[in-house]
Motif scaffolding. Structure first.
Motif, PDB file in Angstrom:
ATOM      1  N   GLY A 454       0.934  -1.150   0.037  1.00  0.00           N
ATOM      2  CA  GLY A 454      -0.095  -0.097  -0.090  1.00  0.00           C
ATOM      3  C   GLY A 454       0.726   1.279  -0.135  1.00  0.00           C
ATOM      4  O   GLY A 454       1.638   1.360   0.642  1.00  0.00           O
ATOM      5  N   ALA A 455       0.525   2.189  -0.922  1.00  0.00           N
ATOM      6  CA  ALA A 455       1.054   3.587  -0.952  1.00  0.00           C
ATOM      7  C   ALA A 455       0.048   4.596  -1.097  1.00  0.00           C
ATOM      8  O   ALA A 455      -1.058   4.159  -1.347  1.00  0.00           O
ATOM      9  N   ALA A 461      -7.152   2.649   3.967  1.00  0.00           N
ATOM     10  CA  ALA A 461      -8.279   2.535   4.469  1.00  0.00           C
ATOM     11  C   ALA A 461      -9.192   1.760   3.708  1.00  0.00           C
ATOM     12  O   ALA A 461     -10.321   0.933   4.022  1.00  0.00           O
ATOM     13  N   HIS A 462      -8.755   1.116   2.428  1.00  0.00           N
ATOM     14  CA  HIS A 462      -9.171   0.461   1.531  1.00  0.00           C
ATOM     15  C   HIS A 462      -8.458  -1.040   1.462  1.00  0.00           C
ATOM     16  O   HIS A 462      -8.968  -1.839   0.845  1.00  0.00           O
ATOM     17  N   ILE A 463      -7.058  -1.032   1.741  1.00  0.00           N
ATOM     18  CA  ILE A 463      -6.443  -2.254   1.235  1.00  0.00           C
ATOM     19  C   ILE A 463      -6.673  -3.478   1.710  1.00  0.00           C
ATOM     20  O   ILE A 463      -6.612  -4.502   1.106  1.00  0.00           O
ATOM     21  N   THR A 464      -7.283  -3.559   2.916  1.00  0.00           N
ATOM     22  CA  THR A 464      -7.722  -4.795   3.121  1.00  0.00           C
ATOM     23  C   THR A 464      -8.989  -5.491   2.592  1.00  0.00           C
ATOM     24  O   THR A 464      -9.234  -6.504   2.284  1.00  0.00           O
ATOM     25  N   ALA A 465      -9.913  -4.451   2.123  1.00  0.00           N
ATOM     26  CA  ALA A 465     -10.935  -4.992   1.562  1.00  0.00           C
ATOM     27  C   ALA A 465     -10.563  -5.175   0.127  1.00  0.00           C
ATOM     28  O   ALA A 465     -11.124  -6.033  -0.504  1.00  0.00           O
ATOM     29  N   LEU A 466      -9.455  -4.656  -0.563  1.00  0.00           N
ATOM     30  CA  LEU A 466      -9.047  -4.698  -1.842  1.00  0.00           C
ATOM     31  C   LEU A 466      -8.398  -6.229  -1.570  1.00  0.00           C
ATOM     32  O   LEU A 466      -8.813  -7.177  -2.852  1.00  0.00           O
TER      33      LEU A 466
END
Length: 695
Positions: A454-455, A461-466
């Motif tokens: 993640g950058a 805020a979105h990376i675990t959902a992605l």
């Protein structure tokens, strides 16, 4: 020379990021709002934040930097907005319209759409002047250059106020003398003009690609020159002892003069540093297959690295303009924190690509924005701290965010504000997942084999959902995530690409000797360039590649080779590498067919000493970092869940936090969805893994 710091600056559409590393390994991150009307103002503002925290002057910081590195969107924005310089083109008579014909090609997705508008021509037809000259495909001259035609073109350009000129003739890569003589005439008649020669900028076969690349370069050159001159002068005034380095689209650094001469390399300057940073933060975990995603305020950028090598694109249509020079492959889409939610003509919710940017920005910024954005949705969902972002320097107004979501989306769709906000969150995630699939699944890679890095300020805020949606089980999220591209700049090397055309069949010793001679010739240029730049021979590396195909094929593929001597013995190794690459791309090879080379390329690196790696000390029990609880939404029903909120500054190495949870770092907010666990590594990155179901 003993220095204290290294500074990386990444100018984005909404924020400009500053990463300052010192010799002890400490890395500090600062953010200032971008100032598109005057990009240097954002640099001044960012240095003001640095001096405020360190208690020393900007002059002290800059004069004690071994490198100051700038990644800029100036060239990209000029191309997007069609605000480049007034450009003239001198080409072979009869080829004035090749830019408009575009090989008869429409971009993928629009090939059969009769209503799809043509690309905007950055050189209007009346400023494309054909001159009498002709070189044949074997390099012989059929028609000598008519110098009076060149002079007539210059007379027109002078009367029209043209400030930059591209020269591109047919087969000039085999016989560049006509272009060079035309350039001499232009310099005599228009001494202040900036010149781009196709045979020098992109000395490769394919006339349309070469001409288009030269035109884009010329179009951006005056813009980049003004920017580089302003930045260089500003840093010199602050006492900089080294020239400012600029980040190139090929993933390397260059001095300002190179960026002016090769402005086309500045187009994707910012996101091109993400792969270097992604590989660096994954090293402690032994990971070499990396997908880096960068969600800023305006866009979402994706890059892919396989086995430690990042995908490079050549000969692509970028913003509808063909560009031949090597660029880090970046998939970009309009999905950032400022992306606006709206309802289409069918009554369906959509997200982006239009963005609120930094002015007026999302509604929650309180700067006059009224459209609901991703940031507004994240605030409504409880993910963001209502006290503000960037350590409170950017206050947020939850009431304005709710009102924007309610009036523009929730009420028209008959939804609660929470459900509408979660719908915005879900849709923008789906857009980003589709982008990730384009650089993975559509190119034969299984995303589940990769680590997601993640950058960008909004990504966390979105990376675990992605990752959940993609089936990716491991995430690496650095504490510096919101400034990771700026960090990537300070660990990158100087890098230049040198090319030559070599249309040769690999079936005789003469061809092998010619290829070897060309490699040595172009590499000598690069080595001399880097030595002039202060690099010792031991710090210079070279990588070679060949554009190859089977005789009779129209398109070629790029094959990486070693720096060995090209002769009858090593050519078999080269052919085998081509057969294997062809199989990777097209599932078959033709080992019985004759192989030919079209172009050659050498990438010359000046290796830069890397800053000391960050080290995080082990801290007290993670419970000491718990600062509050907040009601947050993690499901489509809009129900709120009491969620622990942790202060990232108080979390020590080895700490583990299970979702649902929120970790607030100074410049980013990490949302840990249910079913995921984050562990802070001593290298300064969170290793976030999915919990096995039932275990």
């Amino acid at each position: 020379m003993k220095t204290e710091y290294r500074l990386g600056i990444d100018a984005g559409g909404t924020f400009t990021d500053f990463v300052l590393a010192d010799k002890s390994g400490q890395v500090r991150l600062f953010k200032a709002l971008s100032t598109p009307q005057d990009p240097t103002q954002a640099i001044r503002n960012g240095l003001g934040l640095i001096t405020e925290e360190l208690g020393v002057s900007a002059e002290h910081v800059i004069s004690n930097c071994d490198l100051c590195i700038n990644g800029t969107t100036v060239g990209l924005n000029a191309l997007i907005q069609h605000k480049g310089a007034k450009t003239g083109l001198i080409c072979t008579a009869g080829h004035e319209d090749s830019l408009e014909i575009r090989l008869g090609h429409k971009e993928d997705g629009y090939r059969y759409d009769p209503e799809y508008p043509p690309a905007t021509m950055i050189v209007p037809r009346y400023l494309r002047r054909g001159v009498s000259e002709r070189v044949l495909s074997d390099g012989t001259v059929r028609t000598a250059l008519n110098e009076d035609d060149v002079r007539a073109a210059c007379e027109l350009f002078r009367s029209e106020g043209v400030e930059t000129v591209a020269i591109s003739f047919v087969w000039s890569v085999l016989h560049p003398d006509h272009e060079r003589r035309a350039a001499e005439i232009v310099r005599q008649m228009m001494p202040g003009v900036i010149l781009t020669l196709g045979s020098e900028l992109y000395p490769q076969v394919r006339e349309y690609t070469r001409t288009s690349t030269a035109v884009v370069n010329a179009y951006l050159a005056p813009i980049m020159k003004r920017y580089v001159d302003a930045v260089d002068a500003y840093f010199r005034a602050l006492g900089a002892k080294q020239p400012v380095r600029y980040y190139q689209s090929n993933g390397g650094l260059a001095i300002g003069q190179a960026m002016t001469d090769r402005s086309v390399y500045a187009i994707n300057s910012g996101p091109a540093s993400a792969p270097a940073a992604g590989q660096y933060v994954c090293e402690p975990f032994g990971k070499r297959d990396v997908i880096s995603v960068d969600m800023g305020g305006t866009s979402f950028d994706i890059t892919l690295t396989k086995d430690g090598l990042t995908n490079i694109n050549k000969n692509i249509d970028f913003l509808r303009y063909r560009i031949g020079v090597p660029m880090i492959q970046v998939e970009t889409l309009g999905a950032g924190g400022g992306s606006i939610g709206w309802i289409d003509e069918m009554g369906l919710m959509q997200m982006g690509p239009q963005s609120a940017g930094s002015d007026p920005g999302p509604a929650c910024y309180g700067q006059g924005g009224t459209e609901p954005t991703v940031s507004d949705a994240n605030l409504v969902l409880g993910y963001l701290n209502p006290d503000g972002l960037v350590g409170g320097r950017l206050p947020l107004d939850a009431k304005l965010a709710r009102e924007a979501v309610k009036s523009r989306l929730a009420d028209p769709l008959g939804l609660s504000v929470e459900r509408a906000a979660y719908g915005m969150f879900t849709i923008v995630n789906a857009n980003m997942v589709n982008g990730i699939r384009r650089v993975t699944v559509e190119r034969g890679y299984d995303p589940r084999d990769f680590v997601l890095v993640g950058a960008g300020g909004a990504t966390a805020a979105h990376i675990t959902a992605l990752a959940e949606e993609m089936g990716i089980g491991t995430i690496v999220l650095p504490k510096l995530a919101s400034g990771l591209c700026a960090f990537g700049q300070i660990i990158s090397d100087v890098k230049y690409n040198y090319m030559a055309t070599a249309p040769l069949r690999l079936d005789n010793d003469e061809a092998y000797a010619k290829i070897d001679s060309l490699f040595n010739e172009i590499e000598a240029q690069g080595i001399a360039h880097l030595k002039d730049d202060g690099f010792a021979k031991k710090d210079i590396d070279i990588r070679r590649s060949l554009d190859m195909r089977y005789v009779g094929q129209v398109h070629e593929c790029t094959v990486d080779i070693g720096t060995f001597k090209v002769d009858a013995k090593s050519i078999e190794k080269i052919k085998e590498a081509f057969h294997k690459r062809h199989e990777q791309l097209y599932t078959y090879s033709e080992r019985h067919s004759t192989v030919e080379v079209v172009n050659i390329e050498s990438t010359v690196y000046g290796r830069v000493e890397k800053p000391k790696r960050m080290a995080i000390a082990r801290g007290k029990p993670v419970a000491n970092a718990l600062k509050a609880h907040r009601e947050a939404v993690f499901s489509a029903d809009g129900k709120r869940v009491r969620t622990p909120v942790y202060d990232g500054a108080l979390i020590g190495a080895g700490a583990k936090i299970a979702g649902p949870a929120i970790i607030e770092e100074v410049t980013t907010t990490i949302v840990i969805q249910p079913g995921w666990v984050a562990a802070l590594d001593e290298s300064g990155s969170y290793l976030i893994t999915r919990v096995r179901k039932g275990g």
